[in-house]
Design a protein around this motif. Structure first.
Motif, PDB file in Angstrom:
ATOM      1  N   CYS A   1       1.114  -1.202  -0.315  1.00  0.00           N
ATOM      2  CA  CYS A   1       0.307   0.246   0.392  1.00  0.00           C
ATOM      3  C   CYS A   1       0.699   1.571   0.097  1.00  0.00           C
ATOM      4  CB  CYS A   1      -0.894  -0.170   1.321  1.00  0.00           C
ATOM      5  SG  CYS A   1      -1.537   0.819   1.273  1.00  0.00           S
TER       6      CYS A   1
ATOM      7  N   SER B   1       0.430   3.877   0.835  1.00  0.00           N
ATOM      8  CA  SER B   1       0.405   4.530   2.936  1.00  0.00           C
ATOM      9  C   SER B   1       1.755   3.982   4.201  1.00  0.00           C
ATOM     10  CB  SER B   1      -0.872   4.464   3.469  1.00  0.00           C
ATOM     11  OG  SER B   1      -0.876   3.116   3.706  1.00  0.00           O
TER      12      SER B   1
ATOM     13  N   GLN C   1      -5.635  -2.044  -8.747  1.00  0.00           N
ATOM     14  CA  GLN C   1      -7.110  -1.718  -7.755  1.00  0.00           C
ATOM     15  C   GLN C   1      -8.009  -3.363  -8.224  1.00  0.00           C
ATOM     16  OE1 GLN C   1      -8.519   2.367  -8.609  1.00  0.00           O
ATOM     17  NE2 GLN C   1      -8.999   3.004  -6.345  1.00  0.00           N
TER      18      GLN C   1
ATOM     19  N   PRO D   1      -8.302   3.287  -2.180  1.00  0.00           N
ATOM     20  CA  PRO D   1      -7.387   1.897  -1.751  1.00  0.00           C
ATOM     21  C   PRO D   1      -6.907   1.660  -3.164  1.00  0.00           C
ATOM     22  CG  PRO D   1      -9.429   1.093  -1.035  1.00  0.00           C
ATOM     23  CD  PRO D   1      -9.274   2.568  -1.919  1.00  0.00           C
TER      24      PRO D   1
ATOM     25  N   ARG E   1      -2.835  -0.763  -4.761  1.00  0.00           N
ATOM     26  CA  ARG E   1      -1.767  -1.239  -4.319  1.00  0.00           C
ATOM     27  C   ARG E   1      -1.085  -0.969  -5.303  1.00  0.00           C
ATOM     28  NH1 ARG E   1      -1.696  -3.317   0.398  1.00  0.00           N
ATOM     29  NH2 ARG E   1       0.139  -5.105  -0.201  1.00  0.00           N
TER      30      ARG E   1
END
Length: 79
Positions: A25, A27, A57, A70, A72
């Motif tokens: 991720c 983040s 996604q 979100p 990846r």
């Protein structure tokens, strides 16, 4: 402020640690760079695109800058 080169370094390291078969991720990169990581997310996504990481996604490739929600990141095939 975190610079582009530092963000790129962290993204590359995460991608290489995971290898071509696994993703991460964005983040994770932002969290490793700053306690207040959320404002870094647009830059992390932009730099991920610039350095050639693949963004997905639900298994489909997407543009990490324009994608909402979100996603990846992973190394491109062959890296």
């Amino acid at each position: 402020m975190t610079g582009d080169a530092e963000i790129a370094r962290v993204l590359r390291n995460l991608a290489k640690e995971r290898g071509a078969e696994r993703s991460f991720c964005p983040s994770e990169a932002a969290r490793s760079l700053a306690a207040d990581w959320r404002p870094l997310m647009p830059e992390v996504r932009r730099i991920a695109r610039e350095i050639g990481l693949v963004a997905t996604q639900r298994g489909q490739e997407v543009d990490p800058v324009s994608a909402r929600g979100p996603l990846r990141l992973r190394l491109p095939p062959g890296d």
